[in-house]
Write an enzyme that holds these catalytic residues in place. Sequence first.
Site, mmCIF file in Angstrom:
data_model
loop_
_atom_site.group_PDB
_atom_site.id
_atom_site.type_symbol
_atom_site.label_atom_id
_atom_site.label_comp_id
_atom_site.label_asym_id
_atom_site.label_seq_id
_atom_site.Cartn_x
_atom_site.Cartn_y
_atom_site.Cartn_z
ATOM 1 N N ASN A 19 1.027 -1.002 0.032
ATOM 2 C CA ASN A 19 0.367 -0.572 0.011
ATOM 3 C C ASN A 19 0.566 1.216 -0.200
ATOM 4 O OD1 ASN A 19 -1.893 2.350 0.294
ATOM 5 N ND2 ASN A 19 -1.914 1.161 2.685
ATOM 6 N N TRP A 20 0.980 1.945 -1.095
ATOM 7 C CA TRP A 20 1.663 2.595 -1.179
ATOM 8 C C TRP A 20 0.924 4.060 -0.678
ATOM 9 C CZ3 TRP A 20 4.063 3.020 -6.649
ATOM 10 C CH2 TRP A 20 5.230 1.982 -7.079
ATOM 11 N N LYS A 21 0.141 4.017 -0.055
ATOM 12 C CA LYS A 21 -0.529 5.575 0.111
ATOM 13 C C LYS A 21 -0.511 6.371 -0.633
ATOM 14 C CE LYS A 21 0.332 3.229 4.740
ATOM 15 N NZ LYS A 21 0.186 3.322 6.531
ATOM 16 N N HIS B 74 -9.084 1.054 5.251
ATOM 17 C CA HIS B 74 -8.322 1.107 5.763
ATOM 18 C C HIS B 74 -8.222 1.940 7.060
ATOM 19 C CE1 HIS B 74 -4.145 2.767 6.628
ATOM 20 N NE2 HIS B 74 -3.354 1.442 5.365
ATOM 21 N N GLU C 263 -6.611 5.013 8.082
ATOM 22 C CA GLU C 263 -6.443 6.255 7.896
ATOM 23 C C GLU C 263 -7.281 6.965 7.243
ATOM 24 O OE1 GLU C 263 -1.584 5.947 7.297
ATOM 25 O OE2 GLU C 263 -2.405 5.954 5.430
ATOM 26 N N GLU D 240 -5.065 -4.704 10.860
ATOM 27 C CA GLU D 240 -4.215 -3.714 10.557
ATOM 28 C C GLU D 240 -4.179 -3.093 13.393
ATOM 29 O OE1 GLU D 240 -4.821 -0.547 8.224
ATOM 30 O OE2 GLU D 240 -6.710 -0.087 8.726
ATOM 31 N N GLY E 9 3.135 3.598 11.581
ATOM 32 C CA GLY E 9 3.453 4.343 10.950
ATOM 33 C C GLY E 9 3.976 4.635 12.115
ATOM 34 N N SER F 86 3.330 -2.277 10.820
ATOM 35 C CA SER F 86 4.769 -1.680 10.333
ATOM 36 C C SER F 86 5.220 -3.550 10.459
ATOM 37 C CB SER F 86 5.839 -0.984 11.817
ATOM 38 O OG SER F 86 5.090 0.417 11.671
ATOM 39 N N GLY G 267 3.106 -1.248 3.965
ATOM 40 C CA GLY G 267 2.901 0.258 3.989
ATOM 41 C C GLY G 267 4.266 0.521 4.012
ATOM 42 N N GLY G 268 4.801 1.951 4.570
ATOM 43 C CA GLY G 268 6.711 1.837 4.375
ATOM 44 C C GLY G 268 7.858 1.476 3.584
#
Length: 248
Positions: free
Chosen positions: A13-15, A93, A95, A165, A171, A210, A231-232
């Site tokens: 997930n590149w967001k 998600h 967010e 999640e 994050g 994470s 994610g990151g």
Amino acid sequence: MAVNSRRPMVAGNWKMNGGLALVTQMQDAFKQNRFENVDVLICPPFTLLAGFSSNDVGLGAQTISEHPGGAHTGEISAVMLRDVGCGHVIVGHSERRTDQHESNTLVAAKVNAALSSGLTAILCVGEPLAVREAGKVFDHVAEQLDAVIGHCGSDVLNNLVIAYEPIWAIGTGNTASPEQAQEVHAFIRSHLAKVDAMAATKIRILYGGSVNATNAAQIFAQTDVDGGLIGGASLKVTDFLAICQAAN
């Protein structure tokens, strides 16, 4: 990876990150590195979806409109996503539940829109820190799951991927221990089994908190963890490849 009949999945997930250069780097990397035992999926921003031209990775979107089309400025429909090659879409998600105030009811409608058009929804569920500290994790997650099942019917479990999640681990650099992840994943599977035991056995439940190249193998080794929503680390080609290898 734990031994079971479920094929693992790793979804990046590149967001709101990335660009055409990263698309090229990622495509080149997956042409050179093949993973035969894991489904790899990349979910970039909408503007980059059409930039993926290879069949070496699957393609997913980060959200979807509950509407099939019409006067909904800024939204994107299931048909549009399928038109650019998407097979999956992330729904609910944390967010978006927080930033865009997406309710359980809206998330359920979005899952229904995805499935009605042949997309596989990756339904995100999970708890904030306050809920965990209050000992209400299972109640919170069950409510999120039940909203979707109640709206879409029990057959939804045959065309769904779940992503757990823990919001407090997204994050933040904090990661739920493998045992904490397994505990919630096992609960999710047992809760779904009350609706459809066979579907609960087959459904893939990803961990999304994470995950990185260092901890992926240990997390993926848990019995009810079927891969990850990354994610990151999915923005770093070397790290993402390492995570895919851990699931392979």
